[in-house]
Design a protein around this motif. Structure first.
Motif, mmCIF file in Angstrom:
data_model
loop_
_atom_site.group_PDB
_atom_site.id
_atom_site.type_symbol
_atom_site.label_atom_id
_atom_site.label_comp_id
_atom_site.label_asym_id
_atom_site.label_seq_id
_atom_site.Cartn_x
_atom_site.Cartn_y
_atom_site.Cartn_z
ATOM 1 N N ARG A 11 -27.635 122.153 -21.853
ATOM 2 C CA ARG A 11 -27.145 123.437 -22.673
ATOM 3 C C ARG A 11 -27.781 123.465 -23.977
ATOM 4 N NH1 ARG A 11 -21.175 124.200 -20.522
ATOM 5 N NH2 ARG A 11 -21.519 124.134 -18.048
ATOM 6 N N LEU A 12 -27.836 122.199 -24.831
ATOM 7 C CA LEU A 12 -27.952 122.339 -25.961
ATOM 8 C C LEU A 12 -29.438 121.940 -26.559
ATOM 9 C CD1 LEU A 12 -25.132 119.810 -26.963
ATOM 10 C CD2 LEU A 12 -25.174 122.208 -27.471
ATOM 11 N N LEU A 13 -30.198 121.397 -25.706
ATOM 12 C CA LEU A 13 -31.667 121.353 -26.136
ATOM 13 C C LEU A 13 -32.442 122.490 -26.242
ATOM 14 C CD1 LEU A 13 -32.371 117.745 -24.323
ATOM 15 C CD2 LEU A 13 -32.239 118.378 -26.965
ATOM 16 N N PRO A 14 -32.194 123.543 -25.179
ATOM 17 C CA PRO A 14 -33.228 124.557 -25.575
ATOM 18 C C PRO A 14 -33.049 125.384 -26.490
ATOM 19 C CG PRO A 14 -32.004 124.509 -23.099
ATOM 20 C CD PRO A 14 -31.658 123.621 -23.916
ATOM 21 N N GLY A 15 -31.723 125.360 -27.446
ATOM 22 C CA GLY A 15 -31.779 125.964 -28.675
ATOM 23 C C GLY A 15 -31.891 125.137 -29.871
ATOM 24 N N ALA A 16 -32.050 123.800 -29.585
ATOM 25 C CA ALA A 16 -32.363 122.856 -30.823
ATOM 26 C C ALA A 16 -33.858 122.822 -31.093
ATOM 27 C CB ALA A 16 -32.100 121.552 -30.199
ATOM 28 N N ALA A 17 -34.275 123.753 -31.744
ATOM 29 C CA ALA A 17 -35.648 123.950 -32.164
ATOM 30 C C ALA A 17 -35.882 122.813 -33.436
ATOM 31 C CB ALA A 17 -35.858 125.431 -32.793
ATOM 32 N N HIS A 18 -35.102 122.443 -33.942
ATOM 33 C CA HIS A 18 -35.127 121.302 -35.205
ATOM 34 C C HIS A 18 -35.640 120.071 -34.716
ATOM 35 C CE1 HIS A 18 -31.145 121.101 -34.088
ATOM 36 N NE2 HIS A 18 -31.116 119.846 -34.660
ATOM 37 N N LEU A 19 -35.497 119.706 -33.306
ATOM 38 C CA LEU A 19 -35.617 118.373 -32.909
ATOM 39 C C LEU A 19 -37.300 118.428 -32.592
ATOM 40 C CD1 LEU A 19 -32.689 117.833 -30.606
ATOM 41 C CD2 LEU A 19 -33.139 116.828 -32.853
ATOM 42 N N ARG A 74 -21.387 118.071 -33.014
ATOM 43 C CA ARG A 74 -20.091 118.894 -32.787
ATOM 44 C C ARG A 74 -20.278 119.620 -31.556
ATOM 45 N NH1 ARG A 74 -19.335 121.212 -39.082
ATOM 46 N NH2 ARG A 74 -18.868 119.045 -39.913
ATOM 47 N N ALA A 75 -21.352 120.445 -31.189
ATOM 48 C CA ALA A 75 -21.600 121.163 -29.992
ATOM 49 C C ALA A 75 -21.478 120.296 -28.769
ATOM 50 C CB ALA A 75 -22.590 121.811 -30.103
ATOM 51 N N TYR A 76 -22.043 118.889 -29.064
ATOM 52 C CA TYR A 76 -21.996 118.241 -27.888
ATOM 53 C C TYR A 76 -20.530 117.430 -27.618
ATOM 54 C CZ TYR A 76 -22.319 113.640 -25.583
ATOM 55 O OH TYR A 76 -22.093 112.460 -24.815
ATOM 56 N N GLU A 77 -19.805 117.296 -28.747
ATOM 57 C CA GLU A 77 -18.385 116.757 -28.639
ATOM 58 C C GLU A 77 -17.594 118.186 -27.899
ATOM 59 O OE1 GLU A 77 -17.018 115.810 -32.479
ATOM 60 O OE2 GLU A 77 -18.170 113.850 -32.362
ATOM 61 N N ARG A 78 -17.971 119.439 -28.450
ATOM 62 C CA ARG A 78 -17.033 120.450 -27.576
ATOM 63 C C ARG A 78 -17.735 120.464 -26.148
ATOM 64 N NH1 ARG A 78 -18.743 123.175 -32.172
ATOM 65 N NH2 ARG A 78 -20.224 124.439 -31.108
ATOM 66 N N LEU A 79 -18.714 120.248 -25.871
ATOM 67 C CA LEU A 79 -19.203 120.663 -24.230
ATOM 68 C C LEU A 79 -18.719 119.440 -23.662
ATOM 69 C CD1 LEU A 79 -22.508 122.036 -24.634
ATOM 70 C CD2 LEU A 79 -20.474 123.187 -24.240
ATOM 71 N N CYS A 80 -18.652 118.090 -24.026
ATOM 72 C CA CYS A 80 -18.090 117.046 -23.183
ATOM 73 C C CYS A 80 -16.881 116.620 -23.434
ATOM 74 C CB CYS A 80 -19.157 115.783 -23.759
ATOM 75 S SG CYS A 80 -20.676 115.889 -23.163
ATOM 76 N N ALA A 81 -15.807 116.670 -22.255
ATOM 77 C CA ALA A 81 -14.580 116.003 -22.225
ATOM 78 C C ALA A 81 -14.367 114.626 -22.974
ATOM 79 C CB ALA A 81 -13.753 116.442 -20.934
ATOM 80 N N ALA A 82 -15.377 113.720 -22.367
ATOM 81 C CA ALA A 82 -15.248 112.481 -22.690
ATOM 82 C C ALA A 82 -16.759 112.053 -23.237
ATOM 83 C CB ALA A 82 -14.979 111.610 -21.644
ATOM 84 N N PRO A 83 -17.076 112.546 -24.298
ATOM 85 C CA PRO A 83 -18.362 112.098 -24.923
ATOM 86 C C PRO A 83 -18.699 110.675 -25.183
ATOM 87 C CG PRO A 83 -16.902 112.950 -26.750
ATOM 88 C CD PRO A 83 -16.206 113.113 -25.476
ATOM 89 N N GLN A 84 -19.902 110.189 -24.873
ATOM 90 C CA GLN A 84 -20.232 108.874 -24.975
ATOM 91 C C GLN A 84 -20.484 108.440 -26.343
ATOM 92 O OE1 GLN A 84 -23.765 108.770 -22.366
ATOM 93 N NE2 GLN A 84 -22.633 108.027 -20.651
ATOM 94 N N ASP A 85 -19.744 107.102 -26.707
ATOM 95 C CA ASP A 85 -20.015 106.768 -28.010
ATOM 96 C C ASP A 85 -21.536 106.357 -28.484
ATOM 97 O OD1 ASP A 85 -17.212 106.768 -28.321
ATOM 98 O OD2 ASP A 85 -16.989 104.813 -27.433
#
Length: 658
Positions: free
Chosen positions: A52-60, A6-17
């Motif tokens: 932007r998202l990966l530095p806070g994604a400690a679960h990955l 969801r965070a990826y969809e918010r940050l990208c105007a045209a997210p890749q399928d």
């Protein structure tokens, strides 16, 4: 993972399928998530959002970004709490190497780093910065640097980094350009590095003796690691036993005080003495175990020192063997024999220490048999077993999912390769058909030109024969009418000469045209040979592409060999077709040579006929000059006769007048 998507969809105007599909698949999978975006061409917007998202994604725990076309500025800088990273096939160069060096210097969680198929070794400054970060890192355990264009300077930087690194266990340097100097530098660094257990150097032009020395050093490091792990395990077991004995001792010591303060629970003096004796026995057992532990530690230290000395002696002998192989061969054999004896002694010492360790282990087992196992510990063990079985099941499910993903990926790659091969085969067949059509058209044109040339030759021969007949008839007429029409005959002959010269010029022009046509045919034949050379170069380029694909797909060689053999068969068939075309070209060249020889013979015949006509003309001119002389003589005779007659007639008249 759902929040990440969801965070990826918010940050990208045209997210890749494709990225959203991968995130959904990993969100449904159990266990700690793994982000796999391999072979996905990521846009600049997607790269920025991931940064932007990966530095806070400690679960990955693991992040795979192979063959994604990442930029050097933002690719390797956005990872903090991940244990496994993959940047395979992203063409990382100077900026990427510096960013990776900074990441290794600061990060303490990465255990595996895959950098296959990049260009980190192209610029020495960036790779030296990367090596400095590797030397400062003490947490990385596996590093893959295959196909990174690393030369001997880069190998020297890696050697200095490995001297300072104390955590790396696996290093893959296959298919680079390390060479002899780089191999020696890495071999020298292994004298101080004792943690590296696996070092791959295939495809680097490293001599076999250096590879054998590296393998021996890796074997020594593995043996050392196993010995250290065993000793650590034994020390842990012994420390636990010592703690248990101390606990029992404290319990036995506190019980008399308890019974002294509470008179109802006093025991007899005999019982106290028995307990005191048991305590003394345990003290003696503890002292003996401590002494044996000290002896084993001293023996292990001596064995490690001997192993170190033996490694130094082996390295010294290898260097002396490389420098003075021919001069001191006998001395080196003696040193090798001494080294073998020392190794035998060392192995005997190690076997003795192992026997001592086994003896200590037997004593520990006897102590364990004497101790009683409590029910709480059994319950704890049961809980541990249930937890481990659950974890194993989860890992099995994850492994099955990974296998299915790898199967799908491999099927997709096989389908892509099959489609590419079919396209190349269709393109080659179309090209060969077009070339065969063009060659057939050229052959037909050459046949038409040959037929036209033969017709022209027949016409020229007929014209020459007719002209010869006319010339003979005209000679007969000239002989019959030489006395009557000398001037007309001379003019007629001059006109004939002019016509013959014009015919000769026309014949020469025709010969020049034929020569030009033959030259054009030769040029066309040369063009055909150049085209065949181009096809040969194309075949060589295809073979080079096949070789590069074989190198790139080393893991898939066993399954792709059949397809490669089929392609090689097609290429051989094309080569046979080209050889057939070459034979056709050679046949056409032979036909051209035959035509040129025929033209030359015709030209020689024409020149012979022209020379014969010229001789006849000379003979005619000689006859004409002779006839002129005869006519001049006759005219002079007639003139003399007329003058004599005139003179005689004038004398007669004069005498008559008298």
């Amino acid at each position: 993972m759902e929040e990440f998507r969801r965070a990826y969809e918010r940050l990208c105007a045209a997210p890749q399928d494709a990225v959203l599909r991968r995130l959904r698949e990993r969100g449904e999978a159990p266990g700690r998530a793994r982000l796999d975006l391999a072979e996905q061409s990521l846009s600049l917007e997607t790269c920025g959002a991931l940064g932007r998202l990966l530095p806070g994604a400690a679960h990955l725990a693991e992040v795979a970004l192979g063959d994604c076309g990442l930029s050097e500025d933002g690719g390797p800088k956005c990872f903090t709490d991940h244990t496994a990273l993959s940047f395979q096939g992203n063409n990382l160069r100077t900026t990427g190497a510096e960013a990776l060096g900074k990441l290794l210097r600061q990060n303490k969680s990465i255990r595996s780093l895959i950098l296959e198929w990049n260009s980190l070794g192209v610029w020495e400054e960036g790779f030296s910065f990367f090596c400095q970060g590797l030397g400062a890192n003490n947490f990385l355990q596996r590093l893959d640097l295959r196909n990174n264009q690393i030369n001997h300077h880069g190998a020297g930087e890696l050697a200095t980094a490995l001297k300072r690194n104390a955590s790396l266990q696996e290093l893959d340097l296959r298919w680079n350009n390390i060479g002899l100097l780089g191999g020696r530098a890495l071999l020298n660094c292994l004298q101080s590095n004792k943690t590296l257990k696996k070092l791959e150097l295939a495809g680097n032009n490293v001599p076999s003796d250096i590879l054998k020395a590296v393998e021996q050093a890796m074997d020594h490091n593995q043996d050392r690691q196993t010995i250290l792990s065993e000793t650590q395990h034994r020390t842990c077991v012994l420390s636990k036993e010592i703690l248990n004995l101390k606990d029992e001792k404290t319990k036995q010591v506190t019980t008399p005080f308890f019974f002294s303060f509470f008179p109802k629970f006093r025991i007899s003096a005999g019982r106290v003495s028995q307990l005191q004796e048991a305590l003394n026995e345990q003290h003696s057992i503890m002292n003996s175990l401590k002494a044996k532990l000290q002896m084993t530690e001293a023996a292990l230290a001596l064995s490690e020192q001997k192993v170190h000395n033996l490694g130094e002696l082996l390295s010294a002998t290898k260097q002396e063997q490389a420098n003075m192989a021919e001069r001191h061969f006998a001395e080196l054999q003696q040193q090798k024999q001494e080294g073998a004896d020392r190794e035998g002694k060392l192995f005997r010492d190690l076997s003795a220490s192992n026997e001592k360790n086994l003896f200590l282990r037997n004593q520990v087992d006897e102590l364990e048999k004497k101790c009683k196992v409590q029910q709480d510990q059994l319950f704890q063990l049961k809980q541990d077993l249930t937890n481990t079985t659950a974890e194993l099941k989860l890992r099995a499910v994850q492994a099955e999912e990974r296998l299915e993903m790898e199967k799908r990926r491999f099927k997709q790659s096989l389908e892509d390769m099959e489609s590419l091969r079919l396209k190349e085969v269709d393109h080659l067949t179309q090209h060969m058909e077009a070339s065969e059509r063009s060659l057939q058209d050229r052959v037909q044109r050459l046949e038409a030109i040959r037929i036209a040339l033969e017709e022209e030759l027949s016409q020229v021969k007929a014209a020459a024969l007719t002209e010869r007949g006319h010339a003979e008839e005209e000679l007969i007429k000239v002989r019959n009418q030489a006395r009557l029409d000398e001037q007309q005959r001379l003019e007629h002959l001059e006109e004939k000469l002019r016509l013959m010269t014009e015919a000769r010029d026309e014949a020469q022009n025709c010969c020049l045209k034929q020569k030009q046509m033959v030259g054009e045919a030769q040029v066309k034949a040369n063009q055909l040979s150049l085209h065949a050379d181009g096809l040969r170069r194309r075949i060589e380029e295809l073979q080079q592409d096949l070789n590069s694909k074989e190198q790139e797909k080393v893991t898939e060689v066993n399954k792709v060999k059949v397809e490669l053999q089929e392609q090689i068969g097609h290429l051989q068939a094309e080569r046979t077709a080209q050889e057939g075309l070459r034979e056709k070209i050679a046949a056409l060249e032979r036909q051209l040579k035959v035509l040129s020889s025929n033209h030359r013979e015709a030209l020689l015949d024409k020149e012979g006929e022209i020379s014969m006509l010229m001789e006849k003309l000379r003979m005619k001119e000689a006859d004409i000059s002779r006839m002129r002389e005869e006519e001049a003589q006759r005219a002079s005779i007639l003139q003399n006769a007329i003058m004599a007659y005139v003179q005689g007639s004038s004398l007669g008249t004069h005498s008559l007048r008298k």
